[in-house]
Design a protein around this motif. Sequence first.
Motif, short mmCIF file in Angstrom:
data_model
loop_
_atom_site.label_atom_id
_atom_site.label_comp_id
_atom_site.label_asym_id
_atom_site.label_seq_id
_atom_site.Cartn_x
_atom_site.Cartn_y
_atom_site.Cartn_z
N VAL A 56 0.85 -1.19 0.00
CA VAL A 56 0.00 0.00 0.00
C VAL A 56 0.89 1.24 0.00
CG1 VAL A 56 -1.96 -1.12 1.15
CG2 VAL A 56 -0.21 0.00 2.51
N SER A 57 0.30 2.36 -0.31
CA SER A 57 1.02 3.63 -0.31
C SER A 57 0.10 4.72 0.23
CB SER A 57 1.48 3.99 -1.72
OG SER A 57 2.15 5.23 -1.72
N ASN A 58 0.67 5.62 1.03
CA ASN A 58 -0.13 6.75 1.52
C ASN A 58 0.35 8.08 0.93
OD1 ASN A 58 2.16 7.44 2.96
ND2 ASN A 58 1.24 7.11 4.98
N GLN A 98 0.55 -4.08 4.33
CA GLN A 98 -0.44 -4.39 5.35
C GLN A 98 -0.51 -5.90 5.46
OE1 GLN A 98 -3.98 -2.27 3.98
NE2 GLN A 98 -3.55 -0.66 5.46
N TYR A 99 -0.56 -6.40 6.69
CA TYR A 99 -0.51 -7.82 6.97
C TYR A 99 -1.85 -8.30 7.51
CZ TYR A 99 4.48 -7.07 6.51
OH TYR A 99 5.72 -6.74 6.03
N GLY A 113 -2.64 3.40 10.64
CA GLY A 113 -2.55 4.71 11.29
C GLY A 113 -3.58 5.66 10.72
N THR A 114 -3.46 6.92 11.08
CA THR A 114 -4.43 7.93 10.64
C THR A 114 -4.28 8.23 9.15
OG1 THR A 114 -2.91 9.67 11.33
CG2 THR A 114 -4.63 9.04 12.89
N SER A 115 -3.10 8.06 8.60
CA SER A 115 -2.87 8.29 7.17
C SER A 115 -2.72 6.94 6.47
CB SER A 115 -1.62 9.15 6.96
OG SER A 115 -1.43 9.39 5.59
N ARG A 116 -3.83 6.22 6.45
CA ARG A 116 -3.81 4.87 5.90
C ARG A 116 -3.56 4.87 4.39
NH1 ARG A 116 -8.32 0.15 6.55
NH2 ARG A 116 -7.16 -1.43 5.40
N GLY A 117 -2.72 3.96 3.97
CA GLY A 117 -2.41 3.84 2.54
C GLY A 117 -3.51 3.15 1.77
#
Length: 87
Positions: free
Chosen positions: A31-33, A40-41, A80-84
């Motif tokens: 993933v990328s944000n 992500q696991y 986190g808050t800035s999810r990718g």
Amino acid sequence: MKFQDALVHREHRFCVGTEQDSGRFYVSVPVSNGMVDYEQYYEIDHATFELFRRDPDAAVPFVARCRKRELDELLIVPPGTSRGTAI
């Protein structure tokens, strides 16, 4: 946490492996944000791990659901808050 891939499926961009500290099995997707690329696991059971390791194409529908965020309850590390978003 120490994630060790047992299978890397380059065409469909996912990995299957074991988290070494806990012994849990996972499928990971990139993933990328916008600032960083990461994985992500998603936790899977041993039988599913063995199936996906033997037959990687069997994992493709599961991976697609992960990318759509339909299986977030299986995330080993909460986002986190800035999810990718899926790459």
